[in-house]
Design a protein around this motif. Structure first.
Motif, PDB file in Angstrom:
ATOM      1  N   ARG A   8      85.566  -1.605 -39.298  1.00  0.00           N
ATOM      2  CA  ARG A   8      84.993  -2.094 -37.755  1.00  0.00           C
ATOM      3  C   ARG A   8      85.718  -1.638 -36.973  1.00  0.00           C
ATOM      4  NH1 ARG A   8      87.099  -8.386 -37.402  1.00  0.00           N
ATOM      5  NH2 ARG A   8      88.825  -7.650 -36.228  1.00  0.00           N
ATOM      6  N   GLU A   9      85.122  -1.662 -35.705  1.00  0.00           N
ATOM      7  CA  GLU A   9      85.623  -0.938 -34.611  1.00  0.00           C
ATOM      8  C   GLU A   9      87.009  -1.917 -34.147  1.00  0.00           C
ATOM      9  OE1 GLU A   9      84.695   1.729 -32.476  1.00  0.00           O
ATOM     10  OE2 GLU A   9      83.425   2.093 -34.349  1.00  0.00           O
ATOM     11  N   PRO A  10      88.086  -1.118 -33.433  1.00  0.00           N
ATOM     12  CA  PRO A  10      89.155  -1.736 -32.982  1.00  0.00           C
ATOM     13  C   PRO A  10      88.530  -2.839 -31.898  1.00  0.00           C
ATOM     14  CG  PRO A  10      89.454   0.673 -32.793  1.00  0.00           C
ATOM     15  CD  PRO A  10      88.028   0.290 -33.218  1.00  0.00           C
ATOM     16  N   SER A  11      89.398  -4.016 -32.206  1.00  0.00           N
ATOM     17  CA  SER A  11      88.971  -5.206 -31.090  1.00  0.00           C
ATOM     18  C   SER A  11      89.504  -4.698 -29.785  1.00  0.00           C
ATOM     19  CB  SER A  11      89.693  -6.363 -31.478  1.00  0.00           C
ATOM     20  OG  SER A  11      90.912  -6.414 -31.856  1.00  0.00           O
ATOM     21  N   THR A  12      88.911  -5.272 -28.757  1.00  0.00           N
ATOM     22  CA  THR A  12      89.320  -5.101 -27.675  1.00  0.00           C
ATOM     23  C   THR A  12      89.497  -6.514 -26.829  1.00  0.00           C
ATOM     24  OG1 THR A  12      87.170  -5.250 -26.475  1.00  0.00           O
ATOM     25  CG2 THR A  12      87.889  -2.905 -26.919  1.00  0.00           C
ATOM     26  N   PRO A  13      90.426  -6.542 -25.691  1.00  0.00           N
ATOM     27  CA  PRO A  13      90.618  -8.053 -25.234  1.00  0.00           C
ATOM     28  C   PRO A  13      89.528  -8.965 -24.971  1.00  0.00           C
ATOM     29  CG  PRO A  13      91.950  -6.462 -24.199  1.00  0.00           C
ATOM     30  CD  PRO A  13      91.020  -5.636 -24.876  1.00  0.00           C
ATOM     31  N   ASP A  14      88.195  -8.026 -24.667  1.00  0.00           N
ATOM     32  CA  ASP A  14      87.002  -8.806 -24.198  1.00  0.00           C
ATOM     33  C   ASP A  14      86.156  -9.174 -25.546  1.00  0.00           C
ATOM     34  OD1 ASP A  14      86.885  -6.297 -21.579  1.00  0.00           O
ATOM     35  OD2 ASP A  14      87.360  -8.410 -21.526  1.00  0.00           O
ATOM     36  N   SER A  15      86.657  -8.707 -26.781  1.00  0.00           N
ATOM     37  CA  SER A  15      85.803  -8.995 -27.875  1.00  0.00           C
ATOM     38  C   SER A  15      85.924 -10.430 -28.490  1.00  0.00           C
ATOM     39  CB  SER A  15      86.225  -8.022 -29.118  1.00  0.00           C
ATOM     40  OG  SER A  15      87.349  -8.371 -29.363  1.00  0.00           O
ATOM     41  N   GLY A  16      86.923 -11.148 -28.012  1.00  0.00           N
ATOM     42  CA  GLY A  16      87.044 -12.583 -28.512  1.00  0.00           C
ATOM     43  C   GLY A  16      88.054 -12.544 -29.658  1.00  0.00           C
ATOM     44  N   ASP A  17      88.305 -11.395 -30.193  1.00  0.00           N
ATOM     45  CA  ASP A  17      89.216 -11.156 -31.319  1.00  0.00           C
ATOM     46  C   ASP A  17      90.750 -10.876 -31.036  1.00  0.00           C
ATOM     47  OD1 ASP A  17      88.903  -9.094 -34.471  1.00  0.00           O
ATOM     48  OD2 ASP A  17      90.025 -11.036 -34.176  1.00  0.00           O
ATOM     49  N   ASP A  18      91.093 -11.546 -30.273  1.00  0.00           N
ATOM     50  CA  ASP A  18      92.565 -11.180 -29.456  1.00  0.00           C
ATOM     51  C   ASP A  18      93.734 -11.812 -30.079  1.00  0.00           C
ATOM     52  OD1 ASP A  18      91.922 -14.062 -28.794  1.00  0.00           O
ATOM     53  OD2 ASP A  18      92.559 -13.401 -26.705  1.00  0.00           O
ATOM     54  N   LEU A  19      93.568 -12.453 -31.528  1.00  0.00           N
ATOM     55  CA  LEU A  19      94.540 -12.944 -32.119  1.00  0.00           C
ATOM     56  C   LEU A  19      95.099 -11.902 -33.244  1.00  0.00           C
ATOM     57  CD1 LEU A  19      96.549 -15.507 -32.629  1.00  0.00           C
ATOM     58  CD2 LEU A  19      94.711 -16.280 -33.846  1.00  0.00           C
ATOM     59  N   VAL A  20      96.507 -11.911 -33.102  1.00  0.00           N
ATOM     60  CA  VAL A  20      97.063 -11.076 -34.179  1.00  0.00           C
ATOM     61  C   VAL A  20      97.922 -12.031 -35.116  1.00  0.00           C
ATOM     62  CG1 VAL A  20      98.678  -9.039 -34.932  1.00  0.00           C
ATOM     63  CG2 VAL A  20      96.901  -8.912 -32.825  1.00  0.00           C
ATOM     64  N   VAL A  21      97.541 -12.352 -36.273  1.00  0.00           N
ATOM     65  CA  VAL A  21      98.449 -13.147 -37.171  1.00  0.00           C
ATOM     66  C   VAL A  21      99.321 -12.167 -38.092  1.00  0.00           C
ATOM     67  CG1 VAL A  21      98.183 -14.884 -39.037  1.00  0.00           C
ATOM     68  CG2 VAL A  21      96.479 -14.690 -37.182  1.00  0.00           C
ATOM     69  N   VAL A  22     100.639 -12.830 -37.848  1.00  0.00           N
ATOM     70  CA  VAL A  22     101.580 -11.885 -38.494  1.00  0.00           C
ATOM     71  C   VAL A  22     102.457 -12.953 -39.558  1.00  0.00           C
ATOM     72  CG1 VAL A  22     103.889 -10.599 -38.232  1.00  0.00           C
ATOM     73  CG2 VAL A  22     102.007 -10.640 -36.365  1.00  0.00           C
ATOM     74  N   ASP A  23     102.382 -12.586 -40.843  1.00  0.00           N
ATOM     75  CA  ASP A  23     103.218 -13.255 -41.824  1.00  0.00           C
ATOM     76  C   ASP A  23     104.576 -12.673 -41.982  1.00  0.00           C
ATOM     77  OD1 ASP A  23     104.004 -14.291 -44.111  1.00  0.00           O
ATOM     78  OD2 ASP A  23     102.867 -13.583 -45.530  1.00  0.00           O
TER      79      ASP A  23
END
Length: 99
Positions: A8-23
């Motif tokens: 998948r292409e890297p997400s951009t702030p405009d893509s709506g996929d702006d959350l990074v979940v860290v365990d």
């Protein structure tokens, strides 16, 4: 970022996929530090601060999951508690950065 069945292409702030979940369940915190590493919890907090800064610069949010009570307290003591979204504990409402 790789997705099941392809890339998948890297997400951009405009893509709506702006959350990074860290365990962070494996990060050291307050309490008994590993032998020979008395400030290990502070190193973990410093790494999380750098991660948050990089995420902010690229328009992403950071959610920490699996944080121990000690790590959470250490992050809050460092004044960074409001910089992260926290995974809700069982029976707790999700909370994050209040704007």
């Amino acid at each position: 970022m790789a997705a099941a069945g392809g890339t998948r292409e890297p997400s951009t702030p405009d893509s709506g996929d702006d959350l990074v979940v860290v365990d962070v369940s494996g990060l050291p915190a307050a309490g008994a530090p590993p032998e020979g590493e008395p400030l290990a919890g502070l190193g973990a907090v410093a790494a999380l601060a750098r991660l948050r800064l990089a995420a902010r610069r690229t328009g992403h949010r950071v959610r920490l999951c699996g944080a121990s009570a000690d790590l959470r307290a250490l992050v809050e003591l460092a004044g960074l508690g409001g910089e992260f979204e926290w995974e809700a504990e069982e029976g707790e409402e999700p909370r994050g950065v209040e704007e």
